[in-house]
Design a protein around this motif. Structure first.
Motif, mmCIF file in Angstrom:
data_model
loop_
_atom_site.group_PDB
_atom_site.id
_atom_site.type_symbol
_atom_site.label_atom_id
_atom_site.label_comp_id
_atom_site.label_asym_id
_atom_site.label_seq_id
_atom_site.Cartn_x
_atom_site.Cartn_y
_atom_site.Cartn_z
ATOM 1 N N GLY A 22 0.812 -1.205 0.000
ATOM 2 C CA GLY A 22 0.000 0.000 0.000
ATOM 3 C C GLY A 22 0.846 1.255 0.000
ATOM 4 N N LEU A 23 0.319 2.273 0.680
ATOM 5 C CA LEU A 23 0.978 3.576 0.717
ATOM 6 C C LEU A 23 1.680 3.859 2.037
ATOM 7 C CD1 LEU A 23 -1.811 5.699 -0.982
ATOM 8 C CD2 LEU A 23 0.500 5.369 -1.859
ATOM 9 N N ARG A 24 1.662 2.930 2.974
ATOM 10 C CA ARG A 24 2.225 3.191 4.295
ATOM 11 C C ARG A 24 3.674 3.655 4.237
ATOM 12 N NH1 ARG A 24 -1.419 4.114 8.276
ATOM 13 N NH2 ARG A 24 -3.108 2.583 8.175
ATOM 14 N N ALA A 25 4.439 3.149 3.279
ATOM 15 C CA ALA A 25 5.857 3.507 3.208
ATOM 16 C C ALA A 25 6.055 4.993 2.963
ATOM 17 C CB ALA A 25 6.544 2.696 2.114
ATOM 18 N N ALA A 33 2.359 14.323 7.566
ATOM 19 C CA ALA A 33 1.717 13.065 7.950
ATOM 20 C C ALA A 33 0.950 12.468 6.777
ATOM 21 C CB ALA A 33 0.764 13.295 9.123
ATOM 22 N N LEU A 34 0.864 11.152 6.800
ATOM 23 C CA LEU A 34 0.036 10.405 5.860
ATOM 24 C C LEU A 34 -1.179 9.884 6.622
ATOM 25 C CD1 LEU A 34 -0.307 8.895 3.060
ATOM 26 C CD2 LEU A 34 0.831 6.963 4.184
ATOM 27 N N VAL A 35 -2.365 10.082 6.070
ATOM 28 C CA VAL A 35 -3.592 9.595 6.687
ATOM 29 C C VAL A 35 -4.312 8.725 5.670
ATOM 30 C CG1 VAL A 35 -5.684 10.213 7.942
ATOM 31 C CG2 VAL A 35 -3.735 11.787 7.946
ATOM 32 N N VAL A 60 -4.591 10.813 2.195
ATOM 33 C CA VAL A 60 -4.383 12.245 2.402
ATOM 34 C C VAL A 60 -2.972 12.448 2.925
ATOM 35 C CG1 VAL A 60 -5.110 14.315 3.658
ATOM 36 C CG2 VAL A 60 -6.818 12.652 2.903
ATOM 37 N N VAL A 61 -2.264 13.379 2.311
ATOM 38 C CA VAL A 61 -0.954 13.795 2.817
ATOM 39 C C VAL A 61 -1.091 15.193 3.376
ATOM 40 C CG1 VAL A 61 1.387 14.460 2.171
ATOM 41 C CG2 VAL A 61 0.432 12.325 1.307
ATOM 42 N N LEU A 95 -13.631 18.681 -8.620
ATOM 43 C CA LEU A 95 -12.629 17.616 -8.630
ATOM 44 C C LEU A 95 -13.238 16.252 -8.941
ATOM 45 C CD1 LEU A 95 -10.389 18.497 -5.550
ATOM 46 C CD2 LEU A 95 -9.615 18.276 -7.918
ATOM 47 N N GLY A 96 -14.512 16.059 -8.604
ATOM 48 C CA GLY A 96 -15.141 14.767 -8.823
ATOM 49 C C GLY A 96 -14.623 13.731 -7.833
ATOM 50 N N HIS A 97 -14.788 12.443 -8.166
ATOM 51 C CA HIS A 97 -14.342 11.392 -7.247
ATOM 52 C C HIS A 97 -12.812 11.384 -7.183
ATOM 53 C CE1 HIS A 97 -12.469 8.316 -9.813
ATOM 54 N NE2 HIS A 97 -13.325 8.665 -10.747
ATOM 55 N N LEU A 98 -12.301 10.998 -6.028
ATOM 56 C CA LEU A 98 -10.848 11.022 -5.809
ATOM 57 C C LEU A 98 -10.313 9.647 -5.434
ATOM 58 C CD1 LEU A 98 -10.574 14.306 -3.676
ATOM 59 C CD2 LEU A 98 -10.025 14.041 -6.088
ATOM 60 N N ASN A 99 -11.023 8.584 -5.781
ATOM 61 C CA ASN A 99 -10.601 7.258 -5.327
ATOM 62 C C ASN A 99 -9.283 6.807 -5.957
ATOM 63 O OD1 ASN A 99 -12.446 7.058 -7.681
ATOM 64 N ND2 ASN A 99 -11.870 4.895 -7.612
ATOM 65 N N ASP A 100 -8.839 7.474 -7.033
ATOM 66 C CA ASP A 100 -7.543 7.153 -7.636
ATOM 67 C C ASP A 100 -6.524 8.259 -7.381
ATOM 68 O OD1 ASP A 100 -8.665 9.142 -9.160
ATOM 69 O OD2 ASP A 100 -8.165 8.233 -11.101
ATOM 70 N N THR A 101 -6.747 9.054 -6.318
ATOM 71 C CA THR A 101 -5.987 10.285 -6.121
ATOM 72 C C THR A 101 -5.546 10.437 -4.669
ATOM 73 O OG1 THR A 101 -7.238 11.382 -7.886
ATOM 74 C CG2 THR A 101 -6.115 12.804 -6.319
ATOM 75 N N ILE A 102 -4.323 10.916 -4.482
ATOM 76 C CA ILE A 102 -3.854 11.332 -3.162
ATOM 77 C C ILE A 102 -4.219 12.801 -2.989
ATOM 78 C CG2 ILE A 102 -1.859 11.675 -1.657
ATOM 79 C CD1 ILE A 102 -0.431 9.453 -3.201
ATOM 80 N N LEU A 103 -4.965 13.102 -1.952
ATOM 81 C CA LEU A 103 -5.317 14.489 -1.644
ATOM 82 C C LEU A 103 -4.168 15.101 -0.852
ATOM 83 C CD1 LEU A 103 -7.557 16.674 -1.763
ATOM 84 C CD2 LEU A 103 -8.340 15.820 0.458
ATOM 85 N N LEU A 104 -3.546 16.134 -1.421
ATOM 86 C CA LEU A 104 -2.391 16.778 -0.814
ATOM 87 C C LEU A 104 -2.846 18.056 -0.115
ATOM 88 C CD1 LEU A 104 0.843 16.698 -0.739
ATOM 89 C CD2 LEU A 104 0.687 18.416 -2.539
ATOM 90 N N ARG A 105 -3.040 17.983 1.184
ATOM 91 C CA ARG A 105 -3.486 19.145 1.949
ATOM 92 C C ARG A 105 -2.272 19.997 2.316
ATOM 93 N NH1 ARG A 105 -8.846 18.739 3.495
ATOM 94 N NH2 ARG A 105 -8.586 20.989 3.576
#
Length: 475
Positions: A22-25, A33-35, A60-61, A95-105
């Motif tokens: 996954g994305l944990r790394a 932070a990664l959420v 989310v980053v 933006l529409g759906h974000l299921n294939d996207t990392i949201l960078l806050r």
């Protein structure tokens, strides 16, 4: 106020459980932070200012640096994901759906530096306008802020930036002097007139699809006080008030920016008592004159005997109170367009669907006077340096649930359809909260759009960076 999860697409292909590791790394490489879905704080991390928008990204980053942005982009590319930068999330719906996207806050990238000698501000990607206005005011300076103090400076400016000083100074994007960005391949670049000039051109009004801005530098102005306020009448007088205001705008100097507005306040305790549960017509204005000169200019409007007159000498840092914007994240839906004309027929059509005899769920229907320094070729700038229209319309309502959402969308559709004969050919990015370019809405002429696509191809050929109003690479 967190967004309540709703049924729909789940986490994208890079999230834990959907691929090895996954994305944990990524989290171990971040200063921030990664959420991920299921983590503590997930709902708060993914929530936009528009609480009616249920953002459910793959991850989310919470970025703190350009290095965090670069690491996020490199991880996204390796996993076939995209990255959507977001500060406040005021215009999140497109933006529409974000299921294939990392949201960078970017809200934690909040540095503000004021150079009073050069009259410049340099701000991080997460800074909102109230922070800049307060810091600049200490030096007798002001920026070209919008009506809401909690709007992110970067997103607002990349989309154009329509301020209370727009008719005298033009769009905020025209006064950007430089930026620090991270490109899709993870490079950190200084962008200005001498460095990466094509990208510098695109970022000024062309949106944020080309690179992720981590710092923005822009001009400030020696404005310490204006004469600002609003005049209010019962909504039953909307016809005569808006006609008088429309006629009045034809002769005012460029140092006045104003709008006419229909308001329907809900009977909520958060609404101040003079407005609670009432329907009104209003004229709001900011005049860069002394009180005596401004009073003389306002006289034709005051002849109509407003019920409430709030005009007073005002520091620019307090202009965020004028427009009565919500003080925080709100479940609301809005949309806008531009008008080539606001003649008698246009006003009649507007009042027929939103005036005193109409039953509409819209809190606000407003028309902002353009022209002056917003006119084509008035102020040099980048991709979008002007608004070629007479007025900009924006309307919106509260969307708490399925029923209110359907009603507000229907009302916005009706208003757009009724005013279609007078619409300008192009729209303004920051007021377009429901439409997307593939719906036939354009923000710039075709030749500008083609150049923007070439810039996108140069800096983000894989279309990794996702903007609320996308620009496709020129293949």
């Amino acid at each position: 106020m967190p967004v309540t999860p709703a049924p729909g697409p789940g986490p994208g292909p890079g999230a834990d459980g959907a691929g090895a590791g996954g994305l944990r790394a990524l989290g171990s490489r971040l200063e921030g932070a990664l959420v991920l879905p299921g983590d503590a704080g997930w709902d708060a991390a993914r929530a936009a200012w528009q609480l009616a928008v249920d953002q459910r990204p793959a991850a989310v980053v919470l970025a703190r640096s350009a290095a965090d942005v670069a690491a996020t982009l490199k991880t996204a590319r390796a996993r076939g994901l995209r990255v959507a930068p977001q500060s406040s999330g005021h215009n999140a719906a497109p933006l529409g759906h974000l299921n294939d996207t990392i949201l960078l806050r970017t809200s934690e990238m909040a540095n503000v530096h004021i150079d009073p000698v050069r009259r410049l501000a340099r701000v991080g990607a997460g800074v909102v306008w109230s922070e800049v206005s307060a810091a600049a005011a200490k030096h007798g300076l002001a920026g070209l802020a919008g009506t809401a103090s909690d709007v992110g400076v970067v997103g607002y400016t990349l989309g154009g930036g329509l301020s209370w000083f727009a008719r005298s100074h033009g769009l905020a994007a025209n006064h950007v002097t430089g930026a620090t960005v991270v490109t899709a391949d993870g490079r950190v670049l200084r962008v200005d007139a001498a460095h990466e000039p094509d990208l510098f051109w695109a970022l000024r009004g062309g949106g944020g699809a080309y690179a992720i801005v981590t710092e923005l530098e822009f001009a400030l102005f020696p404005i310490t006080e204006v004469y600002a306020g609003a005049l209010y009448w019962p909504i039953e007088r909307a016809g005569e008030v808006l006609t008088r205001w429309r006629d009045w705008t034809a002769g005012v100097p460029d140092a006045i920016t104003s709008l006419g507005r229909l308001l329907r306040f809900p009977p909520l305790e958060d609404v101040p008592q003079p407005f609670r549960g009432r329907s009104l017509v209003a004229v709001e204005a900011v005049a860069q004159f002394g009180q005596e000169a401004a009073d003389a200019l306002l006289a034709p409007l005051r002849e109509l005997g407003p019920e409430l007159d709030t005009f007073a000498p005002t520091p620019p840092s307090r202009l965020d109170l004028l427009h009565l914007d919500p003080p925080g994240p709100t479940p609301a839906t809005g949309d806008g367009f531009q008008l080539a004309a606001l003649n008698d027929e246009t006003l009649a059509a507007l009042l027929a669907v939103a005036g005193p005899d109409a039953d509409v769920p819209l809190l606000t229907v407003e028309a902002r006077h353009l022209g002056g320094a917003l006119a084509p070729d008035a102020v040099p700038g980048g991709a979008v340096s002007s608004l070629d229209a007479a007025f900009a319309v924006f309307s919106g309502g509260l969307t708490f649930d399925t029923s209110s959402t359907a009603a507000v969308h229907a009302a916005l559709d009706t208003l757009a359809a009724v005013l279609a004969p007078w619409r300008a050919p192009l729209a303004y990015r920051n007021f377009t909260e429901r439409r997307r370019p593939d719906d036939g809405v354009g923000f710039e002429p075709d030749h500008v759009r083609q150049r923007l696509r070439r810039v996108k191809q140069t800096y983000d050929p894989g279309d990794v960076i996702r903007a609320n109003h996308p620009v496709e690479p020129s293949r």
